[in-house]
Design a protein around this motif. Structure first.
Motif, PDB file in Angstrom:
ATOM      1  N   THR A 216       0.840  -1.279  -0.069  1.00  0.00           N
ATOM      2  CA  THR A 216      -0.008   0.017   0.158  1.00  0.00           C
ATOM      3  C   THR A 216       0.888   1.453  -0.103  1.00  0.00           C
ATOM      4  O   THR A 216       0.638   2.072  -0.734  1.00  0.00           O
ATOM      5  CB  THR A 216      -0.859   0.027   1.271  1.00  0.00           C
ATOM      6  OG1 THR A 216      -1.662  -1.016   1.272  1.00  0.00           O
ATOM      7  CG2 THR A 216      -1.794   1.308   1.204  1.00  0.00           C
ATOM      8  N   SER A 217       2.022   1.200   0.842  1.00  0.00           N
ATOM      9  CA  SER A 217       2.647   2.464   0.929  1.00  0.00           C
ATOM     10  C   SER A 217       3.395   2.767  -0.528  1.00  0.00           C
ATOM     11  O   SER A 217       3.634   3.720  -0.736  1.00  0.00           O
ATOM     12  CB  SER A 217       3.801   2.143   1.857  1.00  0.00           C
ATOM     13  OG  SER A 217       4.812   1.286   1.754  1.00  0.00           O
ATOM     14  N   TYR A 218       3.982   1.757  -1.148  1.00  0.00           N
ATOM     15  CA  TYR A 218       4.551   1.771  -2.333  1.00  0.00           C
ATOM     16  C   TYR A 218       3.711   2.382  -3.728  1.00  0.00           C
ATOM     17  O   TYR A 218       3.976   2.961  -4.546  1.00  0.00           O
ATOM     18  CB  TYR A 218       5.253   0.551  -2.792  1.00  0.00           C
ATOM     19  CG  TYR A 218       6.505   0.351  -2.055  1.00  0.00           C
ATOM     20  CD1 TYR A 218       7.700   1.461  -2.242  1.00  0.00           C
ATOM     21  CD2 TYR A 218       7.029  -0.502  -0.938  1.00  0.00           C
ATOM     22  CE1 TYR A 218       8.792   1.225  -1.612  1.00  0.00           C
ATOM     23  CE2 TYR A 218       8.056  -0.715  -0.549  1.00  0.00           C
ATOM     24  CZ  TYR A 218       9.244   0.285  -0.674  1.00  0.00           C
ATOM     25  OH  TYR A 218      10.289   0.163  -0.029  1.00  0.00           O
ATOM     26  N   ILE A 219       2.161   1.754  -3.517  1.00  0.00           N
ATOM     27  CA  ILE A 219       1.434   2.277  -4.255  1.00  0.00           C
ATOM     28  C   ILE A 219       1.204   3.832  -4.040  1.00  0.00           C
ATOM     29  O   ILE A 219       1.166   4.675  -5.153  1.00  0.00           O
ATOM     30  CB  ILE A 219      -0.049   1.490  -4.305  1.00  0.00           C
ATOM     31  CG1 ILE A 219       0.221   0.158  -4.829  1.00  0.00           C
ATOM     32  CG2 ILE A 219      -0.810   2.177  -5.050  1.00  0.00           C
ATOM     33  CD1 ILE A 219      -0.776  -0.798  -4.493  1.00  0.00           C
ATOM     34  N   VAL A 220       1.105   4.297  -3.096  1.00  0.00           N
ATOM     35  CA  VAL A 220       0.788   5.735  -2.706  1.00  0.00           C
ATOM     36  C   VAL A 220       1.929   6.422  -3.084  1.00  0.00           C
ATOM     37  O   VAL A 220       2.024   7.571  -3.747  1.00  0.00           O
ATOM     38  CB  VAL A 220       0.538   5.840  -1.302  1.00  0.00           C
ATOM     39  CG1 VAL A 220       0.355   7.378  -0.941  1.00  0.00           C
ATOM     40  CG2 VAL A 220      -0.596   5.304  -0.849  1.00  0.00           C
ATOM     41  N   ILE A 221       3.400   5.876  -2.847  1.00  0.00           N
ATOM     42  CA  ILE A 221       4.514   6.565  -3.409  1.00  0.00           C
ATOM     43  C   ILE A 221       4.653   6.752  -4.950  1.00  0.00           C
ATOM     44  O   ILE A 221       4.853   7.662  -5.525  1.00  0.00           O
ATOM     45  CB  ILE A 221       5.855   5.679  -2.922  1.00  0.00           C
ATOM     46  CG1 ILE A 221       6.047   6.038  -1.199  1.00  0.00           C
ATOM     47  CG2 ILE A 221       7.078   6.378  -3.478  1.00  0.00           C
ATOM     48  CD1 ILE A 221       7.015   5.016  -0.734  1.00  0.00           C
ATOM     49  N   LEU A 222       4.240   5.465  -5.515  1.00  0.00           N
ATOM     50  CA  LEU A 222       4.392   5.683  -7.034  1.00  0.00           C
ATOM     51  C   LEU A 222       3.252   6.706  -7.634  1.00  0.00           C
ATOM     52  O   LEU A 222       3.711   7.273  -8.613  1.00  0.00           O
ATOM     53  CB  LEU A 222       4.088   4.109  -7.675  1.00  0.00           C
ATOM     54  CG  LEU A 222       5.038   3.122  -7.290  1.00  0.00           C
ATOM     55  CD1 LEU A 222       4.600   1.631  -7.893  1.00  0.00           C
ATOM     56  CD2 LEU A 222       6.472   3.419  -8.153  1.00  0.00           C
ATOM     57  N   VAL A 223       2.145   6.740  -6.991  1.00  0.00           N
ATOM     58  CA  VAL A 223       1.203   7.596  -7.384  1.00  0.00           C
ATOM     59  C   VAL A 223       1.604   9.095  -7.273  1.00  0.00           C
ATOM     60  O   VAL A 223       1.577   9.904  -8.094  1.00  0.00           O
ATOM     61  CB  VAL A 223      -0.138   7.404  -6.662  1.00  0.00           C
ATOM     62  CG1 VAL A 223      -1.081   8.712  -7.102  1.00  0.00           C
ATOM     63  CG2 VAL A 223      -0.670   6.212  -7.238  1.00  0.00           C
ATOM     64  N   SER A 224       2.347   9.508  -6.039  1.00  0.00           N
ATOM     65  CA  SER A 224       2.681  10.747  -5.756  1.00  0.00           C
ATOM     66  C   SER A 224       3.816  11.041  -6.684  1.00  0.00           C
ATOM     67  O   SER A 224       4.078  12.314  -6.641  1.00  0.00           O
ATOM     68  CB  SER A 224       2.983  10.753  -4.303  1.00  0.00           C
ATOM     69  OG  SER A 224       4.389  10.057  -4.051  1.00  0.00           O
ATOM     70  N   LEU A 225       4.757  10.188  -7.075  1.00  0.00           N
ATOM     71  CA  LEU A 225       5.948  10.404  -7.967  1.00  0.00           C
ATOM     72  C   LEU A 225       5.674  11.237  -9.083  1.00  0.00           C
ATOM     73  O   LEU A 225       6.477  11.984 -10.061  1.00  0.00           O
ATOM     74  CB  LEU A 225       6.776   9.387  -8.309  1.00  0.00           C
ATOM     75  CG  LEU A 225       7.187   8.665  -7.182  1.00  0.00           C
ATOM     76  CD1 LEU A 225       8.184   7.331  -7.750  1.00  0.00           C
ATOM     77  CD2 LEU A 225       8.562   9.641  -6.660  1.00  0.00           C
ATOM     78  N   ARG A 226       4.288  11.192  -9.663  1.00  0.00           N
ATOM     79  CA  ARG A 226       3.807  12.011 -10.793  1.00  0.00           C
ATOM     80  C   ARG A 226       4.100  13.446 -10.737  1.00  0.00           C
ATOM     81  O   ARG A 226       4.328  14.050 -11.724  1.00  0.00           O
ATOM     82  CB  ARG A 226       2.411  11.402 -11.204  1.00  0.00           C
ATOM     83  CG  ARG A 226       2.154  10.067 -11.617  1.00  0.00           C
ATOM     84  CD  ARG A 226       0.737   9.805 -11.887  1.00  0.00           C
ATOM     85  NE  ARG A 226      -0.166  10.093 -10.980  1.00  0.00           N
ATOM     86  CZ  ARG A 226      -1.546  10.239 -11.142  1.00  0.00           C
ATOM     87  NH1 ARG A 226      -1.980   9.573 -12.356  1.00  0.00           N
ATOM     88  NH2 ARG A 226      -2.063  10.217 -10.077  1.00  0.00           N
ATOM     89  N   LYS A 227       3.952  13.989  -9.428  1.00  0.00           N
ATOM     90  CA  LYS A 227       4.177  15.323  -9.097  1.00  0.00           C
ATOM     91  C   LYS A 227       5.597  15.842  -9.003  1.00  0.00           C
ATOM     92  O   LYS A 227       5.813  16.877  -8.879  1.00  0.00           O
ATOM     93  CB  LYS A 227       3.379  15.747  -8.137  1.00  0.00           C
ATOM     94  CG  LYS A 227       1.965  15.263  -8.236  1.00  0.00           C
ATOM     95  CD  LYS A 227       1.210  15.540  -6.687  1.00  0.00           C
ATOM     96  CE  LYS A 227      -0.314  15.063  -6.745  1.00  0.00           C
ATOM     97  NZ  LYS A 227      -0.808  15.420  -5.445  1.00  0.00           N
ATOM     98  N   GLN A 228       6.406  14.814  -9.048  1.00  0.00           N
ATOM     99  CA  GLN A 228       7.849  15.091  -8.799  1.00  0.00           C
ATOM    100  C   GLN A 228       8.596  15.394 -10.134  1.00  0.00           C
ATOM    101  O   GLN A 228       8.117  15.044 -11.216  1.00  0.00           O
ATOM    102  CB  GLN A 228       8.544  13.995  -8.243  1.00  0.00           C
ATOM    103  CG  GLN A 228       8.020  13.222  -6.868  1.00  0.00           C
ATOM    104  CD  GLN A 228       8.527  14.337  -5.623  1.00  0.00           C
ATOM    105  OE1 GLN A 228       9.502  14.794  -5.664  1.00  0.00           O
ATOM    106  NE2 GLN A 228       7.793  13.998  -4.339  1.00  0.00           N
TER     107      GLN A 228
END
Length: 308
Positions: A216-228
């Motif tokens: 779950t944490s990695y899914i959230v991280i991957l989704v948030s990386l789009r803004k990086q």
């Protein structure tokens, strides 16, 4: 205590990995090299992090703890396995068997909790970078490490209690190369179905819950990386991919071994070798070969040693 007083078995006999003496010698050489490299690799990471000031961050604090756990985890089973590869009769006393079982589960559970904490650390660093220094301060990091050791101790005590409360009056042959709960309770002189289910529930729940939290944490991280930014994505993916490789190598065998009430021990032995011998060796390789900061710190320490 009554069950313990009825214990007649004073030692267990391991069947080991193979009965072919040529293969035993080859395995002894291979695993001896792997064990030495595991000790040196993990010790190098600990020393590098301790003596490099700019690595005194939460991520590397947890990484040094991971190296310490890997060093201890492999030392619980590998030396006895190496001894067994050289001996025709591979034995262990009842008390030493229970001690090995206790420390095996202590370090394995501590590693599971630590990998989950490391995923949370990466989640905060990537998804809430402005609050990272306040959320993951040194006090919180120490408290989390204390909590993981406490949790690992409680889990290990439960596993050990469920195992030792059973009466053992023979047979005493363990189809493995170390003492673990599933093969040991198979030797009890009583029905172990309920105990086996309790053990599977305890170990399986911890492994699966932590694994789902990690995913779950990695899914959230991957989704948030789009803004990086592109550089931010590259650094985050590099760190997270190394961590996820370690998670896959460790959780895969654990879930396979401890979520089934009935086991095929011949298959289990191969899987056990992977997570007791191979994974502790791979962890320092994964984190050092893929991490420029650690590689540069090791290089710097070597140069300081040379010129001092």
């Amino acid at each position: 205590m009554d069950a313990l007083n009825q214990t007649r078995v004073t030692e267990f006999v391991f069947l080991g990995l193979t009965e072919n003496w040529v293969l035993e010698i080859l395995l002894f050489v291979t695993f001896s090299i792997a064990y030495v490299l595991t000790l040196l690799g993990n010790a190098l990471i600990i020393v590098t992090i301790v003596f490099t000031l700019h690595l005194h961050t939460p991520m590397y604090f947890f990484l040094s703890n991971l190296s310490f756990i890997d060093l201890c985890h492999s030392s619980v089973t590998v030396p006895k396995m190496l001894e067994g590869l050289l001996l025709e009769r591979k034995t262990i006393s009842f008390d030493n068997c229970i001690a090995q079982l206790f420390f095996l589960h202590l370090f394995a559970c501590a590693e599971i909790f630590l990998l989950t904490i490391m995923a949370y650390d990466r989640y905060v660093a990537i998804c809430a970078p402005l609050h990272y220094s306040s959320v993951m301060n040194i006090r919180v990091c120490v408290q989390l490490v204390f909590a993981l050791w406490l949790g690992g101790t409680v889990h290990s005590l439960v596993q050990t209690f469920l195992t030792t409360r059973l009466p053992y009056c023979g047979p005493n042959i363990i189809d493995s190369y170390f003492c673990d709960v599933p093969p040991v309770i198979k030797l009890a002189c009583t029905d172990t179905y309920l105990t086996g289910m309790l053990i599977v529930s305890n170990s399986g729940t911890i492994s699966l819950t932590c694994f789902l939290a990690l995913v779950t944490s990695y899914i959230v991280i991957l989704v948030s990386l789009r803004k990086q930014s592109a550089e931010g994505r590259r650094k985050a993916l590099s760190t997270c991919s190394a961590h996820f490789m370690v998670v896959a190598f460790f959780f895969g065998p654990c879930i396979f071994l401890y979520t089934r009430p009935d086991s095929s021990f011949s298959v289990d032995k191969v899987v056990s070798v992977f997570y007791t011998v191979v994974t502790p060796l791979l962890n320092p390789l994964i984190y050092t070969l893929r991490n420029e900061e650690v590689k540069n710190a090791i290089k710097h320490l070597r140069q300081k040693q040379i010129f001092s």
